[in-house]
Design a protein around this motif. Structure first.
Motif, short mmCIF file in Angstrom:
data_model
loop_
_atom_site.label_atom_id
_atom_site.label_comp_id
_atom_site.label_asym_id
_atom_site.label_seq_id
_atom_site.Cartn_x
_atom_site.Cartn_y
_atom_site.Cartn_z
N LEU A 1 112.72 27.85 -31.67
CA LEU A 1 113.71 28.86 -31.30
C LEU A 1 113.34 30.17 -32.00
N LEU A 2 113.46 31.27 -31.26
CA LEU A 2 113.18 32.60 -31.82
C LEU A 2 114.40 33.48 -31.61
N GLN A 3 115.00 33.92 -32.71
CA GLN A 3 116.17 34.77 -32.66
C GLN A 3 115.82 36.16 -33.17
N LYS A 4 116.00 37.17 -32.33
CA LYS A 4 115.78 38.55 -32.76
C LYS A 4 117.12 39.17 -33.16
N PHE A 5 117.13 39.80 -34.33
CA PHE A 5 118.35 40.46 -34.80
C PHE A 5 118.35 41.94 -34.47
N SER A 6 117.14 42.51 -34.38
CA SER A 6 116.99 43.92 -34.08
C SER A 6 115.58 44.13 -33.55
N GLU A 7 115.19 45.37 -33.35
CA GLU A 7 113.83 45.66 -32.91
C GLU A 7 112.80 45.37 -33.99
N LYS A 8 113.24 45.26 -35.24
CA LYS A 8 112.32 45.07 -36.36
C LYS A 8 112.36 43.66 -36.96
#
Length: 220
Positions: free
Chosen positions: A142-149
């Motif tokens: 699973l890959l969770q992005k919190f923001s662009e960074k």
């Protein structure tokens, strides 16, 4: 006698910790084709002493935005025991094949499943004859992005191996990595891996990975 027994135990006992570092430099040929390449350095315990270095290259084809497949080859050199005084490395050559499926669950949450098979050939060493093995690997993540960074990756990889005419458990890797995105083509991952070996042996691994996608066309 006690000193000799302790010495043999030190040679046979796998360190409880380690550091795995790698650099991934996939070359994007066009929207469909890619040449993946990665270079790995794995240490003996928490030292900088090398336990294994492994180098892999291949060819990937993207059928759709969800499905891809790849084939390739790899070469690895692994220390034949866990003593720093030992300078003998076992050579392994392998062919590998894999299928990947990935899909977005939400705008910032992505799931991926990778199934990989490997045909492994080990050269003879001073203590072991040459042999061949077949291994399969299954890795959901699973890959969770919190923001662009910033992002977070969680994965578990299970492996079984066939050698000497029988199947056996090879290893299991649980991975938890933080991700920093420099831009759309570069990222740095760092985190923790719990590595389970046969006979109830395990390791705690510090992981560090740099990825840079190189495109032949700037617009891709």
């Amino acid at each position: 006698m006690a000193a000799v027994l302790i010495s043999f135990k030190a040679l046979a006992q796998r360190p409880s910790t380690g550091i795995w570092a790698n650099v991934q430099l996939p070359l994007q040929l066009n929207n469909k084709w890619q040449i993946p390449a990665d270079f790995n350095y794995r240490t003996l315990g928490n030292s900088v002493t090398v336990l294994q270095h492994l180098h892999r290259i291949g060819l990937r084809y993207n059928f759709t935005k969800n499905w891809s497949a790849a084939v390739g080859a790899a070469i690895a050199y692994t220390r034949t025991n866990f003593s720093k005084q030992n300078n003998e490395f076992a050579k392994e050559f392998r062919y590998w094949q894999e299928v990947n499926y990935k899909t977005a669950l939400t705008n910032k949450l992505q799931t991926q499943v990778r199934i990989r098979t490997e045909e492994r050939s080990f050269s003879a060493t001073s203590t072991k004859a040459s042999f061949h093995a077949f291994r399969y690997r299954i890795k959901p993540q699973l890959l969770q992005k919190f923001s662009e960074k910033w992002g977070l990756l969680a994965a578990d990889e299970y492996m079984q191996q066939h050698t000497n005419n029988k199947w056996s458990f090879d290893q299991n890797r649980f991975i938890l990595n933080g991700i920093y995105y420099f831009n759309k083509t570069s990222q740095l991952q760092a985190g923790y891996m719990w590595l389970r070996w046969p006979a109830h042996s395990s390791q705690h691994i510090l992981t560090l990975s740099f990825l840079k996608t190189i495109s032949l066309h700037a617009k891709q």
